[in-house]
Design a protein around this motif. Structure first.
Motif, PDB file in Angstrom:
ATOM      1  N   PHE A 117      23.034  28.577  -4.422  1.00  0.00           N
ATOM      2  CA  PHE A 117      22.407  27.521  -3.608  1.00  0.00           C
ATOM      3  C   PHE A 117      21.205  26.875  -4.308  1.00  0.00           C
ATOM      4  O   PHE A 117      21.123  25.657  -4.447  1.00  0.00           O
ATOM      5  N   GLY A 118      20.278  27.739  -4.753  1.00  0.00           N
ATOM      6  CA  GLY A 118      19.069  27.214  -5.386  1.00  0.00           C
ATOM      7  C   GLY A 118      19.368  26.518  -6.698  1.00  0.00           C
ATOM      8  O   GLY A 118      18.719  25.539  -7.063  1.00  0.00           O
ATOM      9  N   ARG A 120      22.132  24.858  -7.424  1.00  0.00           N
ATOM     10  CA  ARG A 120      22.655  23.528  -7.101  1.00  0.00           C
ATOM     11  C   ARG A 120      21.522  22.612  -6.664  1.00  0.00           C
ATOM     12  O   ARG A 120      21.490  21.426  -7.019  1.00  0.00           O
ATOM     13  N   LEU A 121      20.590  23.187  -5.900  1.00  0.00           N
ATOM     14  CA  LEU A 121      19.454  22.408  -5.403  1.00  0.00           C
ATOM     15  C   LEU A 121      18.650  21.828  -6.568  1.00  0.00           C
ATOM     16  O   LEU A 121      18.171  20.710  -6.522  1.00  0.00           O
ATOM     17  N   THR A 172      17.002  31.229  -9.244  1.00  0.00           N
ATOM     18  CA  THR A 172      16.371  30.083  -9.889  1.00  0.00           C
ATOM     19  C   THR A 172      15.208  30.501 -10.782  1.00  0.00           C
ATOM     20  O   THR A 172      14.484  29.643 -11.277  1.00  0.00           O
TER      21      THR A 172
END
Lengths: 267, 291
Positions: A117-118, A120-121, A172
């Motif tokens: 998630f992070g 991709r963020l 991340t």
């Protein structure tokens, strides 16, 4: 402060957190707390409930900005900038300072996507599989989930969910990871696993942990900050009583108040 | 002398009788609630079932003394206009719901919008037709599929908006916190975390709204009117021509003195109810998947 002192500070203090006052509306929640966070150490915040330890923690990555009536006075220096400077975007602060919450809160998506998630963020361009595996190994979860990465993150047990949240936070590679009572919703075995994990994270990350469990602080923290509540002005204002190396604080506290708290005379 | 309490069941006790009586009434009412749908279904199958054939789906409506015929154009017209309505109402309703759930918690605007939506769910559908007549038909000077779609969308928006707001609010706040903690902007929190979780509930709302408007007659009488021909038979410009729909076909044909037309009206009713029935079953399945 002389420049020589500043230099030694910046060498191993990664977050220089000086709280003058934190308000919720007109309510003074925390006052006068200088809490330096040292690089590659675990810093524990302990104290009775309502002493503002979580409030200070959540001020560091500006999570408190979600509370509309929150107001911060003081400064928090990180990477040479004041996080409460006028040009600072809270969103980008949170991308560099990870957070793990009291209740395990994985997203309702696959284990893999939770960790990615992070990445991709931050529009990470690279080998996602490798980074996801690295993060899950870092969170001591890889062996348990490597064959079911596509299962929903919420299907895991509470302790696994919390380690997934830690994996999500470290994927991340943030400089600092904040943990707000990360074990209070876990059973003793899961707690022990997460504690071991935290100690393992130290070599790469700086960790700040809020805990209401003194033994936990003793087990994991290198530095411990003891907060208490001041009810003398009629309010309930939290403040830092003292901060020291964990061993010194527990064995030989400077303040009478700390001594009383550690010996269980009030809570 | 010690009295032993009596634990035996008694059916003559007044409290027990009252309880039995009231329980029975609730059962009867629950059964009663199913009667209208089942009687309608039985009636439609009996009267419309015998006329079911493939011809219905590809043929055009018959003229006065014709035999045979169908209502293919009306099915297409209904689907097309419901499609237009959904195209307008789904983004509109969901964006409004995001505002209500996310930004306007205690705001005056949110309160007013929510109140309007709740009132709109109970508004007579014919008024939606009148509104679209004034706003679209009078302006463009013609009855059209667009006008019909607009009228239907007015009826769909409140349902979609309110169910979507509820679904978004049902997403655990811990997940929102996690997303913020990861460094999501407000848009990313909504788009990447909240909406995917709320999706099944929102789709259910959309399906219910679609099911509701597919059978609406009154709003279409003022806006799409009816047509005996296929939409787009004369090219894309037909979008601004009167358009057939199942509901209006039923309304028109059921009042005619011809046996053929009346049979077609029954068959069209059966097709329409089946369509609504299927939409409801799909939305139920989506909702159960979410649990």
């Amino acid at each position: 402060m002389t420049s020589a002192q500043t230099a030694t500070l910046t060498d191993d203090v990664v977050i220089d957190c000086k709280v003058d006052k934190i308000f919720y509306g007109n309510f003074l929640a925390v006052r006068d707390s200088d809490v330096p966070i040292y690089k590659n150490k675990i810093t524990g915040f302990i104290g009775p409930s309502g002493c503002g330890k979580s409030t200070v923690l959540k001020s560091i990555n500006r999570m408190n900005d979600l509370v509309r009536i929150f107001r911060f006075e003081g400064r928090i220096h990180f990477e040479g900038q004041d996080l409460y400077g006028t040009n600072v975007d809270p969103v980008s602060v949170r991308r560099h300072i990870g957070m793990v919450f009291q209740q395990p809160n994985p997203f309702s998506m696959s284990i893999y996507e939770n960790v990615a998630f992070g990445l991709r963020l931050n529009r990470y361009k690279g080998d996602y599989d490798a980074r996801v595996e690295e993060a899950l190994r870092g969170a001591a979860l890889w062996k348990e989930v490597k064959d079911k990465l596509q299962n929903n993150g919420m299907s895991l047990s509470g302790g696994q969910q919390q380690r997934l949240c830690i994996a999500r936070a470290i994927a991340t590679k943030p400089t600092v990871i904040l943990m707000d009572e990360p074990c209070s919703a876990l059973d003793p075995i899961a707690t022990r696993q997460v504690e071991e994990l935290m100690i393992g994270l130290k070599s790469e990350y700086t960790v700040v942990i809020v805990t209401h469990n003194m033994q936990q602080a003793q087990r994991v923290a290198d530095k411990t900050a003891f907060f208490s509540v001041d009810i003398s002005q009629g309010g309930r204002t939290g403040y830092l009583v003292e901060m020291n190396d964990t061993g010194k604080l527990f064995e030989n506290p400077r303040e009478q108040l700390t001594k009383e708290y550690l010996s269980g005379e009030f809570s | 002398m010690k009295n032993t309490p009596n634990f035996n069941k008694s059916f003559t006790d007044s409290r027990a009788l009252k309880s039995i009586f009231l329980s029975t009434i609730t059962v009867l009412c629950a059964v009663g609630a199913c009667i209208p749908l089942f009687s309608v279904l039985v009636m439609l199958i009996m009267r419309g079932g015998k006329r079911l054939s493939f011809e219905l789906f590809y043929a055009l409506p018959p003229t006065a003394f014709d035999t045979g015929g169908g209502f293919g154009n009306a099915i297409v017209g209904t689907l097309f206009m419901v499609g237009i309505a959904a195209l307008i109402a789904v983004p509109f309703g969901i964006l409004a719901a995001i505002y209500l759930a996310e930004f306007g918690e205690n705001g005056k605007l949110a309160e007013i919008a929510r109140f309007c939506a709740k009132t709109m769910t109970g508004i007579p559908s014919i008024l939606a037709g009148v509104l679209a007549y004034a706003a679209v038909v009078m302006v463009t000077g013609t009855y059209s599929a667009i006008a019909g779609g607009v009228a239907l969308s007015i009826l769909m928006i409140p349902t979609i908006m309110l169910t979507a707001e509820e679904s978004i609010k049902m997403v655990p706040s811990a997940m929102r916190e996690a997303a913020v903690g990861m460094g999501c902007t407000k848009t990313q929190v909504m788009w990447k975390v909240m909406l995917p979780v709320a999706m099944p509930g929102m789709i259910t709302g959309v399906m219910l709204a679609v099911a509701r408007v597919s059978g609406e007659t009154a709003p279409l009488l003022f806006t799409a009117l009816f047509s005996d021909y296929w939409i787009f038979q004369g090219g894309a410009g037909d979008i601004m021509e009167p358009t057939a729909s199942l509901a209006v076909l039923i309304y028109n044909f059921s009042g005619m003195p011809f046996e053929n037309q009346i049979e077609l009206a029954w068959a069209a009713s059966l097709v329409l109810v089946t369509m609504v029935f299927i939409i409801n079953i799909i939305s139920r399945m989506l909702f159960q998947k979410k649990k």
